[in-house]
Design a protein around this motif. Structure first.
Motif, PDB file in Angstrom:
ATOM      1  N   MET A   1      49.426  32.943  31.617  1.00  0.00           N
ATOM      2  CA  MET A   1      49.061  32.200  32.818  1.00  0.00           C
ATOM      3  C   MET A   1      48.413  33.143  33.827  1.00  0.00           C
ATOM      4  O   MET A   1      48.650  34.347  33.802  1.00  0.00           O
ATOM      5  N   PHE A   2      47.600  32.568  34.693  1.00  0.00           N
ATOM      6  CA  PHE A   2      46.905  33.378  35.698  1.00  0.00           C
ATOM      7  C   PHE A   2      46.826  32.579  36.992  1.00  0.00           C
ATOM      8  O   PHE A   2      46.423  31.411  36.988  1.00  0.00           O
ATOM      9  N   ASP A   3      47.210  33.197  38.079  1.00  0.00           N
ATOM     10  CA  ASP A   3      47.248  32.537  39.383  1.00  0.00           C
ATOM     11  C   ASP A   3      45.970  32.843  40.158  1.00  0.00           C
ATOM     12  O   ASP A   3      45.821  33.916  40.721  1.00  0.00           O
ATOM     13  N   LEU A   4      45.046  31.896  40.184  1.00  0.00           N
ATOM     14  CA  LEU A   4      43.765  32.098  40.869  1.00  0.00           C
ATOM     15  C   LEU A   4      43.941  32.243  42.373  1.00  0.00           C
ATOM     16  O   LEU A   4      43.212  32.998  43.020  1.00  0.00           O
ATOM     17  N   LYS A   5      44.898  31.537  42.915  1.00  0.00           N
ATOM     18  CA  LYS A   5      45.113  31.611  44.365  1.00  0.00           C
ATOM     19  C   LYS A   5      45.515  33.019  44.775  1.00  0.00           C
ATOM     20  O   LYS A   5      45.013  33.578  45.756  1.00  0.00           O
ATOM     21  N   LYS A   6      46.407  33.638  44.002  1.00  0.00           N
ATOM     22  CA  LYS A   6      46.833  34.992  44.319  1.00  0.00           C
ATOM     23  C   LYS A   6      45.713  36.002  44.083  1.00  0.00           C
ATOM     24  O   LYS A   6      45.741  37.108  44.629  1.00  0.00           O
ATOM     25  N   ALA A   7      44.739  35.629  43.267  1.00  0.00           N
ATOM     26  CA  ALA A   7      43.589  36.508  43.041  1.00  0.00           C
ATOM     27  C   ALA A   7      42.595  36.439  44.188  1.00  0.00           C
ATOM     28  O   ALA A   7      41.615  37.186  44.204  1.00  0.00           O
ATOM     29  N   GLY A   8      42.822  35.527  45.134  1.00  0.00           N
ATOM     30  CA  GLY A   8      42.014  35.491  46.346  1.00  0.00           C
ATOM     31  C   GLY A   8      40.869  34.507  46.338  1.00  0.00           C
ATOM     32  O   GLY A   8      40.044  34.515  47.254  1.00  0.00           O
ATOM     33  N   TYR A   9      40.793  33.623  45.333  1.00  0.00           N
ATOM     34  CA  TYR A   9      39.685  32.674  45.272  1.00  0.00           C
ATOM     35  C   TYR A   9      39.983  31.414  46.070  1.00  0.00           C
ATOM     36  O   TYR A   9      41.117  30.929  46.106  1.00  0.00           O
ATOM     37  N   LYS A  10      38.939  30.867  46.725  1.00  0.00           N
ATOM     38  CA  LYS A  10      39.100  29.691  47.564  1.00  0.00           C
ATOM     39  C   LYS A  10      38.515  28.437  46.921  1.00  0.00           C
ATOM     40  O   LYS A  10      39.118  27.373  46.945  1.00  0.00           O
ATOM     41  N   ASP A  11      37.309  28.560  46.351  1.00  0.00           N
ATOM     42  CA  ASP A  11      36.658  27.422  45.698  1.00  0.00           C
ATOM     43  C   ASP A  11      36.078  27.909  44.371  1.00  0.00           C
ATOM     44  O   ASP A  11      34.869  27.980  44.188  1.00  0.00           O
ATOM     45  N   PRO A  12      36.960  28.277  43.423  1.00  0.00           N
ATOM     46  CA  PRO A  12      36.491  28.976  42.228  1.00  0.00           C
ATOM     47  C   PRO A  12      35.934  28.060  41.141  1.00  0.00           C
ATOM     48  O   PRO A  12      36.372  26.923  40.979  1.00  0.00           O
ATOM     49  N   ILE A  13      34.961  28.596  40.418  1.00  0.00           N
ATOM     50  CA  ILE A  13      34.493  28.022  39.170  1.00  0.00           C
ATOM     51  C   ILE A  13      34.946  28.967  38.057  1.00  0.00           C
ATOM     52  O   ILE A  13      34.714  30.177  38.133  1.00  0.00           O
ATOM     53  N   LEU A  14      35.593  28.430  37.051  1.00  0.00           N
ATOM     54  CA  LEU A  14      35.992  29.252  35.909  1.00  0.00           C
ATOM     55  C   LEU A  14      34.826  29.358  34.930  1.00  0.00           C
ATOM     56  O   LEU A  14      34.114  28.388  34.677  1.00  0.00           O
ATOM     57  N   VAL A  15      34.642  30.537  34.400  1.00  0.00           N
ATOM     58  CA  VAL A  15      33.590  30.806  33.421  1.00  0.00           C
ATOM     59  C   VAL A  15      34.259  31.424  32.197  1.00  0.00           C
ATOM     60  O   VAL A  15      35.075  32.339  32.330  1.00  0.00           O
ATOM     61  N   SER A  16      33.934  30.927  31.010  1.00  0.00           N
ATOM     62  CA  SER A  16      34.572  31.449  29.799  1.00  0.00           C
ATOM     63  C   SER A  16      33.522  31.902  28.800  1.00  0.00           C
ATOM     64  O   SER A  16      32.387  31.422  28.799  1.00  0.00           O
ATOM     65  N   ALA A  17      33.914  32.839  27.947  1.00  0.00           N
ATOM     66  CA  ALA A  17      33.004  33.348  26.923  1.00  0.00           C
ATOM     67  C   ALA A  17      33.815  33.754  25.702  1.00  0.00           C
ATOM     68  O   ALA A  17      34.953  34.226  25.821  1.00  0.00           O
ATOM     69  N   THR A  18      33.243  33.576  24.538  1.00  0.00           N
ATOM     70  CA  THR A  18      33.878  34.033  23.304  1.00  0.00           C
ATOM     71  C   THR A  18      32.817  34.673  22.424  1.00  0.00           C
ATOM     72  O   THR A  18      31.659  34.249  22.416  1.00  0.00           O
ATOM     73  N   ASP A  19      33.201  35.723  21.714  1.00  0.00           N
ATOM     74  CA  ASP A  19      32.225  36.440  20.882  1.00  0.00           C
ATOM     75  C   ASP A  19      32.974  37.310  19.886  1.00  0.00           C
ATOM     76  O   ASP A  19      34.211  37.410  19.916  1.00  0.00           O
ATOM     77  N   GLY A  20      32.218  37.944  19.023  1.00  0.00           N
ATOM     78  CA  GLY A  20      32.760  38.895  18.060  1.00  0.00           C
ATOM     79  C   GLY A  20      31.923  40.156  18.061  1.00  0.00           C
ATOM     80  O   GLY A  20      31.127  40.386  18.964  1.00  0.00           O
ATOM     81  N   VAL A  21      32.081  40.950  17.022  1.00  0.00           N
ATOM     82  CA  VAL A  21      31.356  42.213  16.924  1.00  0.00           C
ATOM     83  C   VAL A  21      30.322  42.168  15.810  1.00  0.00           C
ATOM     84  O   VAL A  21      29.526  43.076  15.651  1.00  0.00           O
ATOM     85  N   GLY A  22      30.311  41.089  15.027  1.00  0.00           N
ATOM     86  CA  GLY A  22      29.337  40.956  13.958  1.00  0.00           C
ATOM     87  C   GLY A  22      29.547  41.967  12.842  1.00  0.00           C
ATOM     88  O   GLY A  22      30.644  42.499  12.638  1.00  0.00           O
ATOM     89  N   THR A  23      28.464  42.272  12.120  1.00  0.00           N
ATOM     90  CA  THR A  23      28.586  43.140  10.950  1.00  0.00           C
ATOM     91  C   THR A  23      28.689  44.619  11.305  1.00  0.00           C
ATOM     92  O   THR A  23      28.767  45.464  10.410  1.00  0.00           O
ATOM     93  N   LYS A  24      28.717  44.943  12.593  1.00  0.00           N
ATOM     94  CA  LYS A  24      29.069  46.308  12.992  1.00  0.00           C
ATOM     95  C   LYS A  24      30.464  46.650  12.476  1.00  0.00           C
ATOM     96  O   LYS A  24      30.780  47.811  12.205  1.00  0.00           O
ATOM     97  N   LEU A  25      31.301  45.615  12.308  1.00  0.00           N
ATOM     98  CA  LEU A  25      32.639  45.807  11.763  1.00  0.00           C
ATOM     99  C   LEU A  25      32.608  46.447  10.383  1.00  0.00           C
ATOM    100  O   LEU A  25      33.502  47.216  10.028  1.00  0.00           O
ATOM    101  N   LEU A  26      31.591  46.122   9.587  1.00  0.00           N
ATOM    102  CA  LEU A  26      31.537  46.652   8.226  1.00  0.00           C
ATOM    103  C   LEU A  26      31.377  48.167   8.216  1.00  0.00           C
ATOM    104  O   LEU A  26      31.865  48.846   7.313  1.00  0.00           O
ATOM    105  N   ILE A  27      30.696  48.708   9.221  1.00  0.00           N
ATOM    106  CA  ILE A  27      30.560  50.167   9.318  1.00  0.00           C
ATOM    107  C   ILE A  27      31.905  50.783   9.682  1.00  0.00           C
ATOM    108  O   ILE A  27      32.295  51.828   9.148  1.00  0.00           O
ATOM    109  N   ALA A  28      32.634  50.119  10.565  1.00  0.00           N
ATOM    110  CA  ALA A  28      33.982  50.594  10.900  1.00  0.00           C
ATOM    111  C   ALA A  28      34.874  50.577   9.662  1.00  0.00           C
ATOM    112  O   ALA A  28      35.648  51.515   9.418  1.00  0.00           O
ATOM    113  N   HIS A  29      34.769  49.519   8.854  1.00  0.00           N
ATOM    114  CA  HIS A  29      35.560  49.437   7.627  1.00  0.00           C
ATOM    115  C   HIS A  29      35.193  50.546   6.646  1.00  0.00           C
ATOM    116  O   HIS A  29      36.070  51.229   6.102  1.00  0.00           O
ATOM    117  N   GLU A  30      33.896  50.721   6.417  1.00  0.00           N
ATOM    118  CA  GLU A  30      33.432  51.673   5.413  1.00  0.00           C
ATOM    119  C   GLU A  30      33.745  53.114   5.781  1.00  0.00           C
ATOM    120  O   GLU A  30      33.900  53.966   4.907  1.00  0.00           O
TER     121      GLU A  30
END
Length: 309
Positions: A1-30
């Motif tokens: 949980m996250f308290d936006l009010k305690k973070a100091g926001y008055k009229d906030p818009i939430l923004v979300s993002a999701t992503d990965g690392v792609g095939t760069k992972l294969l170099i880490a594996h190898e």
């Protein structure tokens, strides 16, 4: 949980993002090198939040594997924690899933989820971008986390070894060069947004300069890039020669040395550059906004051809 009010926001818009690392992972594996891949994961998410001027608040990760190997998993999580510290956000949870038979032995996949907030009146991009506005470019750390399927193909065809000397960085192995973590631009960009008169930002990821910049511009406007005005790291020159991609295709596939773009009015360019540099960025004026001519491309990178020589 996250308290936006305690973070100091008055009229906030939430923004979300999701992503990965792609095939760069294969170099880490190898190469069994996992210490920085978590930074990449955080960077790919939080850098997408700040283009809306959103401050990253919290991050969650998802690691999936056939059978959990504690040592690399711990390295990945340490990298994620490091990335969150760089971005100024809280790592509040995550999930580790074991799915026997789903992945090759020793392999894992990663996904990240970030949520940020911005006051409604401060959302970006703004609708007042106009001709002659300046484009500021923030230097990348190299390839970041895009284009690695092509990178791996070229390395295979060239017969190179990941543990051998890098053909473009003599003091590093090829793996060390390629696994340089994605730069996190959060603190420098947020400071510049608060300090200056920023109109828009673009995170240069998949699609490169060619496809990411038009997303933040009105349809009638385009961009002229002064390509000789920024440093193109050796990895991109090597990739251009090895892949035989045209400069335009290079700029559609890779960041070509620019990880984040900021648009400001001409009179605000100097103060914005000063602020970015004070926060450790290598920042320069790399172009300007123009009106799109009929049949002309929206993104003009004609000068980029000389940068790969």
């Amino acid at each position: 949980m996250f308290d936006l009010k305690k973070a100091g926001y008055k009229d906030p818009i939430l923004v979300s993002a999701t992503d990965g690392v792609g095939t760069k992972l294969l170099i880490a594996h190898e190469t069994n090198t996992h210490a920085t891949i978590g930074i990449d994961l955080v960077a790919m998410c939080v850098n997408d939040l700040i283009v809306q001027a959103a401050e990253p608040l919290f991050f969650l990760d998802y690691l999936a594997t056939g059978k959990l190997n504690p040592e690399p998993a711990e390295q990945v999580l340490e990298g994620i924690a490091d990335g969150c510290r760089q971005a100024g956000c809280a790592l509040i949870g995550g999930e580790t899933a074991e799915m026997p038979g789903m992945y090759l032995p020793g392999h894992y996949d990663l996904a990240g989820f970030a949520v940020g907030a911005v006051e409604r009146k401060a959302l970006l991009p703004r609708d007042d971008i106009q001709v002659n506005d300046m484009i500021l470019g923030l230097a990348s750390n190299g390839l970041h986390s895009n284009g690695f399927s092509l990178v791996r193909k070229i390395i295979l065809e060239a017969g190179l070894e990941f543990n051998g000397t890098s053909p473009f960085e003599e003091k590093q192995s090829l793996a060390e060069s390629l696994l340089t973590p994605t730069r996190i631009y959060v603190k420098s960009c947020l400071s510049t947004i608060k300090f200056g008169d920023v109109k828009a930002l673009a995170h240069i990821t998949g699609g490169g300069i060619i496809e990411n910049v038009p997303r933040i511009l009105p349809k009638e406007l385009g961009a002229n890039f002064f390509s000789k005005s920024w440093y193109v790291p050796p990895v991109f020159k090597w990739m251009a020669n090895a892949s035989r991609l045209s400069p335009r295709e290079m700029a559609r596939t890779f960041n070509c040395g620019i990880g984040m773009i900021i648009i400001v009015s001409p009179d605000k360019a100097g103060p914005a550059l000063d602020c970015l540099r004070e926060h450790g960025e290598t920042a320069t004026i790399i172009g300007e906004i123009c009106r799109v001519q009929k049949s002309a491309p929206r993104i003009n990178i004609s000068e980029l051809e000389d940068a790969f020589i």
